[in-house]
Scaffold this motif. Structure first.
Motif, PDB file in Angstrom:
ATOM      1  N   ASN A 216      27.861  21.066  24.744  1.00 36.83           N
ATOM      2  CA  ASN A 216      26.489  21.354  24.156  1.00 36.83           C
ATOM      3  C   ASN A 216      25.247  21.705  25.172  1.00 36.83           C
ATOM      4  O   ASN A 216      24.405  21.113  24.846  1.00 36.83           O
ATOM      5  N   ASN A 234      30.756  16.992  24.545  1.00 37.10           N
ATOM      6  CA  ASN A 234      28.778  16.743  25.024  1.00 37.10           C
ATOM      7  C   ASN A 234      29.112  16.209  26.377  1.00 37.10           C
ATOM      8  O   ASN A 234      29.489  15.173  27.141  1.00 37.10           O
ATOM      9  N   SER A 236      26.376  15.078  28.020  1.00 39.55           N
ATOM     10  CA  SER A 236      25.098  14.683  28.194  1.00 39.55           C
ATOM     11  C   SER A 236      24.891  13.051  29.434  1.00 39.55           C
ATOM     12  O   SER A 236      24.086  13.335  30.376  1.00 39.55           O
ATOM     13  N   MET A 237      25.677  12.790  29.313  1.00 32.99           N
ATOM     14  CA  MET A 237      25.926  11.939  30.283  1.00 32.99           C
ATOM     15  C   MET A 237      26.276  12.783  31.718  1.00 32.99           C
ATOM     16  O   MET A 237      26.309  11.940  32.660  1.00 32.99           O
TER      17      MET A 237
HETATM   18  C1  LIG Z   1      25.779  12.590  23.813  1.00 29.21           C
HETATM   19  O1  LIG Z   1      25.781  11.375  24.722  1.00 29.21           O
HETATM   20  C2  LIG Z   1      24.453  11.072  24.403  1.00 29.21           C
HETATM   21  C3  LIG Z   1      24.828   9.442  25.715  1.00 29.21           C
HETATM   22  O2  LIG Z   1      25.714   9.326  25.053  1.00 29.21           O
HETATM   23  C4  LIG Z   1      24.283  10.633  23.087  1.00 29.21           C
HETATM   24  O3  LIG Z   1      22.890  10.241  23.408  1.00 29.21           O
HETATM   25  C5  LIG Z   1      23.759  11.877  22.405  1.00 29.21           C
HETATM   26  O4  LIG Z   1      23.452  11.424  20.999  1.00 29.21           O
HETATM   27  C6  LIG Z   1      25.095  12.388  22.020  1.00 29.21           C
HETATM   28  N1  LIG Z   1      24.836  14.156  21.617  1.00 29.21           N
HETATM   29  C7  LIG Z   1      25.642  14.001  20.202  1.00 29.21           C
HETATM   30  C8  LIG Z   1      25.303  15.706  19.433  1.00 29.21           C
HETATM   31  O5  LIG Z   1      26.538  13.359  19.730  1.00 29.21           O
END
Ligand SMILES: *[C@@H]1O[C@H](CO)[C@@H](O)[C@H](O)[C@H]1NC(C)=O
Ligand SMILES: *[C@@H]1O[C@H](CO)[C@@H](O)[C@H](O)[C@H]1NC(C)=O
Ligand SMILES: *[C@@H]1O[C@H](CO)[C@@H](O)[C@H](O)[C@H]1NC(C)=O
Length: 261
Positions: A216, A234, A236-237
């Motif tokens: 993502n 994901n 993000s972390m």
């Molecule tokens: C991706 O991971 C983050 C942190 O754990 C979370 O806040 C976020 O909702 C996740 N995004 C998706 C699209 O799952």
């Protein structure tokens, strides 16, 4: 910017995808506004670097757009840049300011470990010679072989095709056909930056892939979720932890091999 950032450390996050010129200009304007307001430290986080594919001059009328994008970031006065899986390492030399490079690889390995049961019968495949280094690194971590699409024996193996950036998916889908003819038991594609323009989705739907896995780094809007073959890693972390470490003046190298929990 709604309130003063004077004296603050500021992190601006924008992926260079979709409306690419708007999404390049927006962080430039924000970066420069914060600088004008005397932010103490400005970091621009660009998960997918804009124009990363335009990294060489193959005709005299062509400019190296990736270099231009890096240059304007310097002009906007970013103190620091964070980017992930740059298309070619050459882009790294385009920046004047300090850059922290992150890799999607730990996230890719985690996805493979959680989702593919026949770990020992896998082979990691690159659809071109340019990706050889990337697939070798993943194959080494898994202790399996890697293959370039043209010349290796992949019969009875699970093929995992890895690429950093794909647009129309023609090349990877063609590779999937070759893998099928070569007798693989299943094929997956794992892609860091999915641009997916034009016929990409129909190519993927028709191709011999069990799943096409994307990060993502480029937002995966709702329409992607309904494509059953497409799954998301994901990252993000990884970005969040990189920001935390940079803020605390720690090295980000731990993230080259680990996914933060
Ligand atoms: C991706 O991971 C983050 C942190 O754990 C979370 O806040 C976020 O909702 C996740 N995004 C998706 C699209 O799952
Ligand atoms: C891959 O693993 C994650 C985490 O265990 C899981 O949520 C996801 O559904 C898995 N995907 C497949 C295709 O099994
Ligand atoms: C790996 O492949 C071999 C030969 O095709 C097969 O005998 C074995 O059962 C496979 N192992 C797994 C874990 O699928």
């Amino acid at each position: 910017i709604g309130k003063s950032v004077c004296g603050k450390d500021v992190y601006i996050i924008q992926s260079g995808c979709g409306e690419i010129n708007d999404n390049l200009m927006a962080p430039l304007i924000m970066t420069n506004s914060c600088k004008t307001d005397s932010a103490s430290q400005l970091t621009t986080v660009i998960p997918c670097f804009p124009y990363a594919q335009q990294d060489k001059k193959d005709k005299s009328q062509v400019t190296i757009s990736a270099k231009l994008a890096a240059n304007v970031l310097s002009v906007a006065d970013a103190d620091h840049i964070i980017a992930m899986d740059l298309h070619v390492s050459q882009i790294q030399v385009f920046f004047d300011n300090p850059v922290d490079y992150l890799y999607a690889e730990p996230g890719v390995l985690k996805w493979i470990r959680e989702n593919i049961s026949e770990q020992k019968n896998c082979t990691i495949v690159s659809s071109d010679a340019g990706g050889a280094k990337r697939v070798t690194s993943i194959a080494d971590s898994m202790n399996v072989d890697f293959a370039l699409i043209h010349n290796e024996n992949v019969k009875d193996l699970v093929a995992i095709l890895v690429d950093d950036m794909v647009d129309t998916c023609g090349t990877i889908c063609h590779a999937a056909d070759k893998l099928l003819s070569a007798g693989v038991t299943r094929a997956y594609a794992i892609l860091t930056h999915r641009i997916f323009s034009g016929p990409a989705i129909s190519h993927i739907n028709n191709a011999y892939f069990q799943a096409v896995v994307v990060t993502n780094n480029i937002p995966q809007e709702d329409k992607m979720k309904h494509r059953s073959k497409i799954q998301v890693i994901n990252i993000s972390m990884i970005l969040a932890e990189a920001i935390r470490k940079i803020h605390n003046e720690e090295s980000v190298s731990y993230l080259f091999s680990h996914v933060p929990l």
